[in-house]
Design a protein around this motif. Structure first.
Motif, mmCIF file in Angstrom:
data_model
loop_
_atom_site.group_PDB
_atom_site.id
_atom_site.type_symbol
_atom_site.label_atom_id
_atom_site.label_comp_id
_atom_site.label_asym_id
_atom_site.label_seq_id
_atom_site.Cartn_x
_atom_site.Cartn_y
_atom_site.Cartn_z
ATOM 1 N N LEU A 1 -19.641 45.152 -27.760
ATOM 2 C CA LEU A 1 -20.180 44.976 -29.111
ATOM 3 C C LEU A 1 -21.185 46.068 -29.420
ATOM 4 O O LEU A 1 -22.027 46.397 -28.610
ATOM 5 C CB LEU A 1 -20.874 43.617 -29.250
ATOM 6 C CG LEU A 1 -19.982 42.398 -29.407
ATOM 7 C CD1 LEU A 1 -20.830 41.150 -29.453
ATOM 8 C CD2 LEU A 1 -19.152 42.489 -30.672
ATOM 9 N N ARG B 1 -15.507 42.267 -23.696
ATOM 10 C CA ARG B 1 -15.513 42.477 -25.141
ATOM 11 C C ARG B 1 -16.918 42.294 -25.713
ATOM 12 O O ARG B 1 -17.308 42.998 -26.642
ATOM 13 C CB ARG B 1 -14.514 41.550 -25.814
ATOM 14 C CG ARG B 1 -13.079 41.968 -25.554
ATOM 15 C CD ARG B 1 -12.077 40.984 -26.093
ATOM 16 N NE ARG B 1 -10.731 41.416 -25.770
ATOM 17 C CZ ARG B 1 -9.761 41.550 -26.663
ATOM 18 N NH1 ARG B 1 -9.977 41.295 -27.927
ATOM 19 N NH2 ARG B 1 -8.562 41.932 -26.283
ATOM 20 N N LEU B 2 -17.671 41.337 -25.181
ATOM 21 C CA LEU B 2 -19.056 41.173 -25.641
ATOM 22 C C LEU B 2 -19.897 42.377 -25.256
ATOM 23 O O LEU B 2 -20.751 42.817 -26.031
ATOM 24 C CB LEU B 2 -19.660 39.893 -25.062
ATOM 25 C CG LEU B 2 -19.142 38.599 -25.666
ATOM 26 C CD1 LEU B 2 -19.691 37.401 -24.902
ATOM 27 C CD2 LEU B 2 -19.499 38.487 -27.150
ATOM 28 N N ARG B 3 -19.680 42.934 -24.082
ATOM 29 C CA ARG B 3 -20.418 44.133 -23.668
ATOM 30 C C ARG B 3 -20.107 45.304 -24.603
ATOM 31 O O ARG B 3 -20.943 46.175 -24.816
ATOM 32 C CB ARG B 3 -20.068 44.514 -22.241
ATOM 33 C CG ARG B 3 -20.656 43.621 -21.192
ATOM 34 C CD ARG B 3 -20.385 44.179 -19.794
ATOM 35 N NE ARG B 3 -20.621 43.149 -18.812
ATOM 36 C CZ ARG B 3 -19.684 42.538 -18.101
ATOM 37 N NH1 ARG B 3 -18.407 42.852 -18.263
ATOM 38 N NH2 ARG B 3 -19.998 41.614 -17.236
ATOM 39 N N GLN C 1 -28.924 43.345 -28.925
ATOM 40 C CA GLN C 1 -27.976 42.908 -29.945
ATOM 41 C C GLN C 1 -28.722 42.189 -31.073
ATOM 42 O O GLN C 1 -29.703 41.505 -30.847
ATOM 43 C CB GLN C 1 -26.863 42.056 -29.333
ATOM 44 C CG GLN C 1 -27.284 40.732 -28.740
ATOM 45 C CD GLN C 1 -27.209 39.586 -29.725
ATOM 46 O OE1 GLN C 1 -26.520 39.664 -30.734
ATOM 47 N NE2 GLN C 1 -27.927 38.529 -29.449
ATOM 48 N N MET D 1 -13.518 38.154 -21.985
ATOM 49 C CA MET D 1 -14.508 37.858 -23.026
ATOM 50 C C MET D 1 -15.814 38.590 -22.756
ATOM 51 O O MET D 1 -16.419 39.158 -23.666
ATOM 52 C CB MET D 1 -14.742 36.349 -23.131
ATOM 53 C CG MET D 1 -13.573 35.600 -23.749
ATOM 54 S SD MET D 1 -13.934 33.854 -24.069
ATOM 55 C CE MET D 1 -13.614 33.141 -22.470
ATOM 56 N N LYS D 2 -16.255 38.585 -21.509
ATOM 57 C CA LYS D 2 -17.499 39.280 -21.155
ATOM 58 C C LYS D 2 -17.400 40.767 -21.484
ATOM 59 O O LYS D 2 -18.334 41.349 -22.040
ATOM 60 C CB LYS D 2 -17.812 39.091 -19.671
ATOM 61 C CG LYS D 2 -18.354 37.736 -19.328
ATOM 62 C CD LYS D 2 -18.504 37.528 -17.839
ATOM 63 C CE LYS D 2 -19.498 38.462 -17.212
ATOM 64 N NZ LYS D 2 -19.725 38.155 -15.784
ATOM 65 N N GLN E 1 -20.575 45.750 -33.693
ATOM 66 C CA GLN E 1 -21.554 44.694 -33.919
ATOM 67 C C GLN E 1 -21.790 44.443 -35.398
ATOM 68 O O GLN E 1 -21.976 43.314 -35.813
ATOM 69 C CB GLN E 1 -22.862 45.069 -33.221
ATOM 70 C CG GLN E 1 -23.918 44.003 -33.322
ATOM 71 C CD GLN E 1 -25.030 44.236 -32.339
ATOM 72 O OE1 GLN E 1 -24.799 44.509 -31.186
ATOM 73 N NE2 GLN E 1 -26.245 44.120 -32.797
ATOM 74 N N ILE F 1 -22.211 34.974 -34.163
ATOM 75 C CA ILE F 1 -21.305 34.651 -33.072
ATOM 76 C C ILE F 1 -21.506 33.173 -32.791
ATOM 77 O O ILE F 1 -22.646 32.719 -32.615
ATOM 78 C CB ILE F 1 -21.621 35.474 -31.804
ATOM 79 C CG1 ILE F 1 -21.449 36.969 -32.071
ATOM 80 C CG2 ILE F 1 -20.756 35.010 -30.632
ATOM 81 C CD1 ILE F 1 -21.969 37.862 -30.954
ATOM 82 N N VAL G 1 -26.624 34.316 -32.170
ATOM 83 C CA VAL G 1 -25.622 33.598 -31.385
ATOM 84 C C VAL G 1 -25.921 32.109 -31.493
ATOM 85 O O VAL G 1 -27.047 31.674 -31.252
ATOM 86 C CB VAL G 1 -25.647 34.036 -29.905
ATOM 87 C CG1 VAL G 1 -24.646 33.236 -29.084
ATOM 88 C CG2 VAL G 1 -25.381 35.535 -29.786
ATOM 89 N N LEU H 1 -21.149 34.380 -20.511
ATOM 90 C CA LEU H 1 -21.005 35.137 -21.759
ATOM 91 C C LEU H 1 -22.367 35.573 -22.298
ATOM 92 O O LEU H 1 -22.510 36.692 -22.807
ATOM 93 C CB LEU H 1 -20.262 34.309 -22.803
ATOM 94 C CG LEU H 1 -18.818 33.925 -22.453
ATOM 95 C CD1 LEU H 1 -18.179 33.158 -23.605
ATOM 96 C CD2 LEU H 1 -17.987 35.136 -22.078
ATOM 97 N N LEU I 1 -24.167 39.727 -23.204
ATOM 98 C CA LEU I 1 -24.716 40.261 -24.458
ATOM 99 C C LEU I 1 -25.839 41.244 -24.162
ATOM 100 O O LEU I 1 -26.670 41.012 -23.288
ATOM 101 C CB LEU I 1 -25.248 39.126 -25.333
ATOM 102 C CG LEU I 1 -24.196 38.185 -25.906
ATOM 103 C CD1 LEU I 1 -24.860 36.948 -26.497
ATOM 104 C CD2 LEU I 1 -23.366 38.901 -26.954
#
Length: 192
Positions: free
Chosen positions: A192, A188-190, A35, A185-186, A6, A12, A39, A27, A31
């Motif tokens: 972070l 990879r965001l998780r 975080q 994508m989800k 992060q 983002i 965004v 998405l 998150l």
């Protein structure tokens, strides 16, 4: 898979048009609540009609509030912002927004290209940029610019996008972006 850290991103930015709202909601739900990276959502919308997209996105994603920023408003950690209707959303040194009413780009205002290019100037490679479904080429040029300077750039797999033109346009001009499914994508965001 490489875990993302992060602290390597200052912002983002998620850009999309036709067919992008369900993926955008998905998405946002990925998150983490704690975080700290702001965004920014740049979503094409109809001009001159009342829009409650900010309220809809917040409700569906389980976020307390999504803000439409005003000119010169500070960009705060952990907040989610939606580019206002009929204005290009730019970034300024020192961490604030700038709204611009110049000509539409790819028939769009806000333009994803304009926001991506501004982010490249201000944040350099400390950007995570995501380009989703859409029916024109907006965002492709800006995403390519970000990729060229070393920013992390994702594009929705055109084969899985409701409207593949936007992600396909980005893929056609650069090979420095990651082509990912919504689920990838989800995840990879998780991470972070």
């Amino acid at each position: 898979m490489i875990a993302l850290k992060q602290d390597i991103y200052d912002i983002i930015i998620i850009g999309g048009s036709a067919g992008s709202i369900p993926v955008c909601i998905s998405l946002l739900t990925a998150l983490k609540k704690e975080q700290t990276v702001p965004v920014i959502l740049v979503i094409h919308r109809m001009r001159n009609v009342v829009s409650e997209l900010d309220t809809l996105l917040a409700k569906e994603a389980g976020i307390r509030k999504i803000m439409e920023p005003e000119d010169k408003q500070a960009i705060l950690p952990g907040k989610v912002y939606l580019a206002p209707q009929n204005y290009h959303l730019l970034f300024e040194e020192g961490g604030s927004f700038s709204l611009d009413y110049s000509d539409a780009v790819h028939y769009s205002r806000p333009s994803i290209d304009v926001s991506f290019e501004s982010a490249a100037e201000v944040y350099g490679k400390k950007v995570l940029a995501v380009l989703l479904s859409g029916a024109n080429a907006d965002g492709a040029k800006g995403l390519s610019l970000l990729a060229d300077i070393g920013a992390e750039c994702w594009v929705q797999d055109p084969d899985l996008a409701e409207y593949p033109a936007m992600p396909a346009a980005a893929i056609a001009i650069t090979d420095k972006i990651k082509v990912l499914s919504e689920e990838e994508m989800k995840q990879r965001l998780r991470d972070l």
